[in-house]
Every structure is written in structure tokens, then in C-alpha cells.
Design an enzyme around this catalytic site. Structure first.
Site, PDB file in Angstrom:
ATOM      1  N   HIS A   1      85.342  27.301 -35.195  1.00 14.84           N
ATOM      2  CA  HIS A   1      84.177  27.370 -36.041  1.00 14.84           C
ATOM      3  C   HIS A   1      85.352  28.993 -37.052  1.00 14.84           C
ATOM      4  O   HIS A   1      85.635  28.628 -38.277  1.00 14.84           O
ATOM      5  CB  HIS A   1      83.037  27.955 -35.474  1.00 14.84           C
ATOM      6  CG  HIS A   1      81.891  26.720 -34.954  1.00 14.84           C
ATOM      7  ND1 HIS A   1      82.276  26.522 -33.786  1.00 14.84           N
ATOM      8  CD2 HIS A   1      81.103  26.411 -35.046  1.00 14.84           C
ATOM      9  CE1 HIS A   1      82.022  25.658 -33.004  1.00 14.84           C
ATOM     10  NE2 HIS A   1      80.670  25.590 -34.361  1.00 14.84           N
TER      11      HIS A   1
ATOM     12  N   SER B   1      83.694  20.895 -36.232  1.00 11.60           N
ATOM     13  CA  SER B   1      83.295  22.579 -37.540  1.00 11.60           C
ATOM     14  C   SER B   1      83.834  22.835 -38.237  1.00 11.60           C
ATOM     15  O   SER B   1      83.818  23.837 -38.521  1.00 11.60           O
ATOM     16  CB  SER B   1      82.839  22.805 -35.806  1.00 11.60           C
ATOM     17  OG  SER B   1      81.411  22.480 -35.486  1.00 11.60           O
TER      18      SER B   1
END
Length: 364
Positions: free
Chosen positions: A303, A238
Site C-alpha cells: 500500500h 492495492s
């Protein structure tokens, strides 16, 4: 065409006037790619000195991405005389694909036309495809031939690739964690995003630039976890995926009027919904009680690290097609900030864990 050019430079100065240059293009323009001809005309129109360097002409004709190329692209802001690339008909499937990629990633028509005529698919977008294939293979083939990386499985931490706070001295884990995912849905969403966004970006900007954004997002993701969520492991790509997607979305927003991709608002909404869904799932999973305590669930901070890289370094890299990064002040500013963060995180990992006396999960 080169001998003809010398006829317009009898004094052998290395320059010809823009008027003579335009007459040469008009006389022999039918032998050139129409979009390349427009870039050459843009170079002539935008030249304030009234003359064209012979070497600039050679570089442009040979597709060499040099100062002359950048000059033609950056200064060629005149109204394009021919119809837009999007209006051309009779294109093959591969030509339509290249045109689609140009409109998805480039904000100016002169950039899109030059890319359309210059792209040869050599080299192909090997980086994103290789990363995706390796991630899928490792997840499904190497991990004890079953989905042991589901976070509800007790063996998910027993892997030499994922990042674990107790094993942070093993430097390769700050990168290799991208090949492990917390479930098939986690893997599937990352694969879809990095193929749909990463492959077109690599086709336009090249493997070197896109791999830099991706790897910088990956490293920033794992380091962000080691600083802000010190007791959690990390899995998934991610960090790199969010760096690419956020850079692409930010580039669309910054060049909104020039981006002519179809349904751009809908596509942005879908990308943001997918990213928000995956991020929300990661946050929920992080704070959900672990099925096998004291092994915690993976962190979601990777993230955020990827997003920060995307809207800083990524935006600079994607903002100007083929403009040299070393000529951009903002590039050096954001690169310096990134290097300072990496150095800070390294020292943090060396000293902070012992000073704070944290209770870390046991090593796998």
C-alpha cells in the site's frame, strides 16, 4: 477551410496574422465545434508574435495532439467568453457522462471543453476494465473454484501468482500477485476503487499513462515488501490502486480552486476513509497470529509503495492534460528516483537475504 486560409497568406510564408485568423474564425466559426472554436481563439489571443502557423491550424482542426495543441491549452488562460460546459443543457446520457468525467479529472475549463469535444470513446478504457475482470475471474474461477485465498485457509499460499519471499527469484510474482486477494472484502474494495477512479482517469489520460502509474505502483509495492517486510508474502492489487487514487487525490488538492466536481470534499473524505480502513485492516491482519503457522499473513507495505508512486510519478502524469512528459524536469527527477529504487531493491533481493540470515517461512 484550408483554401481560405491560403487567401490570407498570399506570400506563401506559412503564417497569417492573428487579426486575419480571428476574422476567418468569426466568419466560419458556426461550422466548428463551439469549444474547439474557443481553443482556436485562445491560440490567437495568446500568440505574442502576432501570427499563426498554418500547420498549427491544421493540427488543431484534425485533433492531432501536437505542439500546437499544447500551445493552445497551456497558453489559453484568457476568460472564456461562452457559458461553462457544466451549464449546457439538452445533452444525451453519454454526453453527460463525458462532461462528468471532464469535471472530475480536469482543473481548467478550456481543458474540459477540448476533452468534451475531442473524446470519441475510441479506444475505450480497456486497461482498467481488463485488469478488473481478470482479477475477479482468477479469484473466483481459477482458485480451485472456492475462496481458497482467504488467509485463514491453508491453501492460500499454494498459488503460482502471489509473491512469496522464498520464491522471489520467480520474477513474474512481483506483478501477478495483484490477481490474488486476501478475502472477498479485500477484492471488493480494490475493484470498486480502481473502477470508480481508474476508469475516468484512463478515459482522460489514456491507457498508456494510467497503465504506467498502475504497473509502477504494483512493482513498487512488491519491491517495498521485499525490502521492508522481508518475511511476508503479498497479495492484492492495492499497490496499483493506491497509486492511482493517491495521484488523483493529490491532483485535486494541488488544483483545488479549479476542480469543479460536485461534493469534492465529501468524495475525498470517502476515498480516504476507504483507503484508511483497508490499510488498517491490512496492518491488523499482518500482525495478527496466523491460523496456520508458520505461514504469515500478507504484508501491508505494498500500500505504501503505491502511495509513494502516486504522489510522485502519478502527480506529474496527471498534473497537465496532454503535456509531454519529456518536457518536464520533475518527471525525469522522479523517474530517476524510481529507477534507482528498483535497482536497489533488485540488488537487495539478490544479496541481503543471505547476508542477514533471515528465518523465512517455508515454501508453499
Amino acid at each position: 477551410h484550408f483554401p481560405l486560409l491560403f487567401q490570407f497568406d498570399p506570400d506563401n510564408t506559412g503564417y497569417i496574422s492573428t487579426e486575419k485568423f480571428r476574422s476567418l474564425l468569426q466568419r466560419h466559426g458556426s461550422e466548428l465545434d463551439p469549444h474547439k472554436l474557443e481553443v482556436l481563439l485562445a491560440l490567437a489571443d495568446s500568440n505574442s508574435e502576432g501570427r499563426i502557423c498554418y500547420q498549427d491550424f491544421v493540427n488543431l482542426m484534425s485533433n492531432k495532439r501536437s505542439n500546437s495543441f499544447r500551445q493552445a491549452i497551456l497558453q489559453g488562460n484568457r476568460r472564456l467568453c461562452s457559458k461553462a460546459l457544466l451549464e449546457e443543457t439538452g445533452l444525451s446520457l453519454s454526453q453527460r457522462l463525458i462532461r462528468h468525467v471532464a469535471y472530475e479529472t480536469l482543473p481548467r475549463e478550456i481543458d474540459r471543453k477540448w476533452y468534451y469535444d475531442s473524446y470519441t470513446c475510441c479506444p475505450p478504457p480497456w486497461f482498467m476494465i481488463t485488469i478488473t475482470i481478470v482479477a475477479f475471474f482468477l479469484y473466483n474461477g481459477v482458485a480451485l473454484d472456492r475462496f481458497v485465498l482467504q488467509v485463514t485457509h491453508p491453501l492460500y499460499l499454494k498459488n503460482a501468482l502471489l509473491y512469496h519471499p522464498q520464491l522471489r527469484a520467480q520474477a513474474w510474482r512481483y506483478l501477478t500477485y495483484i490477481f490474488m486477494h486476501a478475502g472477498i472484502e479485500h477484492l471488493g474494495l480494490n475493484v470498486v476503487l480502481q473502477l470508480l477512479v481508474g476508469v475516468p482517469l484512463e478515459m482522460v489520460h489514456g491507457a498508456a499513462r494510467i497503465s504506467f502509474v498502475y504497473v509502477a505502483g504494483v512493482v513498487a509495492g512488491s519491491l517495498a515488501v521485499s525490502v521492508a517486510d522481508m518475511t511476508a508474502p503479498v497479495v492484492g492489487s492495492s499497490g496499483g490502486v493506491y497509486a492511482l487514487v493517491s495521484a488523483h487525490l493529490a491532483n485535486i488538492v494541488m488544483n483545488w480552486s479549479g476542480m469543479k466536481c460536485q461534493f469534492k470534499l465529501l468524495r475525498m473524505a470517502v476515498a480516504l476513509i476507504c483507503m484508511s480502513f483497508e490499510f488498517g485492516r491490512a496492518v491488523w491482519l499482518r500482525f495478527h497470529p496466523s491460523v496456520y503457522p508458520p505461514c504469515p499473513h500478507p504484508s501491508f507495505m505494498a500500500h505504501l509503495g503505491g502511495v509513494m508512486v502516486g504522489i510522485t510519478l502519478g502527480v506529474i502524469i496527471l498534473r497537465n492534460y496532454e503535456q509531454r512528459l519529456q518536457d518536464q524536469t520533475l518527471w525525469w527527477i522522479f523517474l530517476s528516483i524510481y529507477v534507482i529504487f528498483v535497482l536497489f531493491a533488485i540488488f537487495w533481493n539478490i544479496f541481503a537475504y543471505s547476508l542477514l540470515d533471515l528465518k523465512l517461512p517455508p515454501p508453499p
